[in-house]
Write a protein that holds these residues in place. Structure first.
Motif, PDB file in Angstrom:
ATOM      1  N   THR A 151       0.817  -1.215   0.000  1.00 31.19           N
ATOM      2  CA  THR A 151       0.000   0.000   0.000  1.00 31.19           C
ATOM      3  C   THR A 151       0.850   1.264   0.000  1.00 31.19           C
ATOM      4  OG1 THR A 151      -0.210  -0.112   2.401  1.00 31.19           O
ATOM      5  CG2 THR A 151      -1.975  -1.105   1.112  1.00 31.19           C
ATOM      6  N   TRP A 152       2.029   1.216   0.627  1.00 30.91           N
ATOM      7  CA  TRP A 152       2.881   2.416   0.669  1.00 30.91           C
ATOM      8  C   TRP A 152       3.391   2.806  -0.711  1.00 30.91           C
ATOM      9  CZ3 TRP A 152       7.618   1.462  -1.291  1.00 30.91           C
ATOM     10  CH2 TRP A 152       8.146   0.185  -1.159  1.00 30.91           C
ATOM     11  N   TRP A 153       3.296   1.891  -1.692  1.00 33.04           N
ATOM     12  CA  TRP A 153       3.730   2.198  -3.055  1.00 33.04           C
ATOM     13  C   TRP A 153       2.833   3.272  -3.665  1.00 33.04           C
ATOM     14  CZ3 TRP A 153       8.043   1.629  -5.613  1.00 33.04           C
ATOM     15  CH2 TRP A 153       8.065   1.701  -7.000  1.00 33.04           C
ATOM     16  N   GLN A 176       0.322   5.400  -5.762  1.00 38.68           N
ATOM     17  CA  GLN A 176      -0.076   5.451  -7.162  1.00 38.68           C
ATOM     18  C   GLN A 176       1.116   5.371  -8.116  1.00 38.68           C
ATOM     19  OE1 GLN A 176      -3.336   5.277  -8.123  1.00 38.68           O
ATOM     20  NE2 GLN A 176      -3.557   4.923  -5.933  1.00 38.68           N
ATOM     21  N   ARG A 177       2.267   5.003  -7.590  1.00 34.71           N
ATOM     22  CA  ARG A 177       3.431   4.858  -8.463  1.00 34.71           C
ATOM     23  C   ARG A 177       3.164   3.756  -9.494  1.00 34.71           C
ATOM     24  NH1 ARG A 177       4.916   5.710  -3.280  1.00 34.71           N
ATOM     25  NH2 ARG A 177       6.237   7.520  -2.896  1.00 34.71           N
ATOM     26  N   PRO A 178       3.881   3.749 -10.592  1.00 33.13           N
ATOM     27  CA  PRO A 178       3.609   2.770 -11.658  1.00 33.13           C
ATOM     28  C   PRO A 178       3.788   1.319 -11.203  1.00 33.13           C
ATOM     29  CG  PRO A 178       5.071   4.525 -12.441  1.00 33.13           C
ATOM     30  CD  PRO A 178       4.941   4.697 -10.967  1.00 33.13           C
ATOM     31  N   ALA A 179       2.748   0.527 -11.418  1.00 34.18           N
ATOM     32  CA  ALA A 179       2.786  -0.882 -11.023  1.00 34.18           C
ATOM     33  C   ALA A 179       3.878  -1.638 -11.766  1.00 34.18           C
ATOM     34  CB  ALA A 179       1.418  -1.522 -11.262  1.00 34.18           C
ATOM     35  N   HIS A 180       4.127  -1.283 -13.028  1.00 31.54           N
ATOM     36  CA  HIS A 180       5.134  -2.021 -13.786  1.00 31.54           C
ATOM     37  C   HIS A 180       6.536  -1.804 -13.211  1.00 31.54           C
ATOM     38  CE1 HIS A 180       5.850   1.816 -15.834  1.00 31.54           C
ATOM     39  NE2 HIS A 180       6.987   1.298 -16.275  1.00 31.54           N
ATOM     40  N   VAL A 181       6.775  -0.668 -12.565  1.00 38.00           N
ATOM     41  CA  VAL A 181       8.073  -0.430 -11.928  1.00 38.00           C
ATOM     42  C   VAL A 181       8.196  -1.316 -10.693  1.00 38.00           C
ATOM     43  CG1 VAL A 181       9.555   1.283 -10.804  1.00 38.00           C
ATOM     44  CG2 VAL A 181       8.268   1.908 -12.851  1.00 38.00           C
ATOM     45  N   TRP A 182       7.108  -1.470  -9.939  1.00 42.95           N
ATOM     46  CA  TRP A 182       7.111  -2.376  -8.789  1.00 42.95           C
ATOM     47  C   TRP A 182       7.464  -3.794  -9.242  1.00 42.95           C
ATOM     48  CZ3 TRP A 182       6.720  -2.233  -3.535  1.00 42.95           C
ATOM     49  CH2 TRP A 182       6.505  -3.455  -2.901  1.00 42.95           C
ATOM     50  N   VAL A 183       6.749  -4.272 -10.247  1.00 41.04           N
ATOM     51  CA  VAL A 183       6.971  -5.637 -10.726  1.00 41.04           C
ATOM     52  C   VAL A 183       8.389  -5.775 -11.269  1.00 41.04           C
ATOM     53  CG1 VAL A 183       6.214  -7.397 -12.387  1.00 41.04           C
ATOM     54  CG2 VAL A 183       4.515  -6.028 -11.140  1.00 41.04           C
ATOM     55  N   ALA A 184       8.850  -4.792 -12.016  1.00 39.76           N
ATOM     56  CA  ALA A 184      10.220  -4.832 -12.544  1.00 39.76           C
ATOM     57  C   ALA A 184      11.231  -4.935 -11.410  1.00 39.76           C
ATOM     58  CB  ALA A 184      10.499  -3.592 -13.400  1.00 39.76           C
ATOM     59  N   ARG A 185      11.038  -4.153 -10.367  1.00 41.72           N
ATOM     60  CA  ARG A 185      11.961  -4.187  -9.224  1.00 41.72           C
ATOM     61  C   ARG A 185      11.966  -5.556  -8.571  1.00 41.72           C
ATOM     62  NH1 ARG A 185      13.899  -0.859  -4.773  1.00 41.72           N
ATOM     63  NH2 ARG A 185      15.318  -2.265  -3.706  1.00 41.72           N
ATOM     64  N   ARG A 186      10.793  -6.142  -8.393  1.00 42.44           N
ATOM     65  CA  ARG A 186      10.697  -7.450  -7.737  1.00 42.44           C
ATOM     66  C   ARG A 186      11.353  -8.539  -8.593  1.00 42.44           C
ATOM     67  NH1 ARG A 186      10.617  -6.712  -2.880  1.00 42.44           N
ATOM     68  NH2 ARG A 186       9.515  -8.615  -2.421  1.00 42.44           N
TER      69      ARG A 186
END
Length: 151
Positions: free
Chosen positions: A66-68, A70-80
């Motif tokens: 939740t702390w992420w 409205q940042r781009p979801a694809h950046v989250w997935v890329a980081r993971r």
């Protein structure tokens, strides 16, 4: 799961499709290993340092925190995806990323989720990892996979 079943898993061939899946359901993990056909008979990882058998498969959770915001979801997935892309180089050249659904049973010695009730969903294509690497390395700041030792 037989070797043939694991080899016949679908392949996630696009970061966008994978991101849509991650944003639509929880309990998804990426695991870097030789694959479900190798992992599922015992469904346990081993701590490399001590040799202790762990109560589940070590994996990296893809759930967006939740702390992420409205940042781009694809950046989250890329980081993971990028966080453990060093494993084939430092641990096993046969390690490949695959997507699974499961439940966290415990935490391992590196605070990684240990997952049980594993349902393999598919392989993650090499070019998806390359795309993730490109997204992360293009960001400002000192980014890198968790193991930054290149020796």
């Amino acid at each position: 799961m037989s070797h043939a079943d694991a080899e016949n898993l679908p392949t996630f061939a696009g970061l966008d499709k994978l991101t849509r899946l991650v944003t639509s359901c929880r309990g998804l993990y990426v695991r870097w290993s030789r694959g479900p056909q190798h992992d599922l008979p015992e469904a346990a990882s081993t701590d490399d340092l001590t040799g202790v058998k762990l109560p589940g498969l070590s994996a990296n959770c893809l759930d967006i925190e939740t702390w992420w915001g409205q940042r781009p979801a694809h950046v989250w997935v890329a980081r993971r995806l990028y966080d453990y892309c060093h494993l084939p180089r430092v641990k096993d050249l046969r390690a490949r990323p695959w997507l699974l659904r499961g439940h966290e049973a415990a935490r391992g010695p590196d605070n990684e989720p240990l997952v049980i009730d594993v349902e393999p969903l598919g392989w993650i294509a090499d070019h998806v990892i390359a795309d993730a690497r490109g997204i992360i390395t293009d960001l400002p700041g000192n980014w890198g996979p968790l193991n930054r030792d290149t020796t």
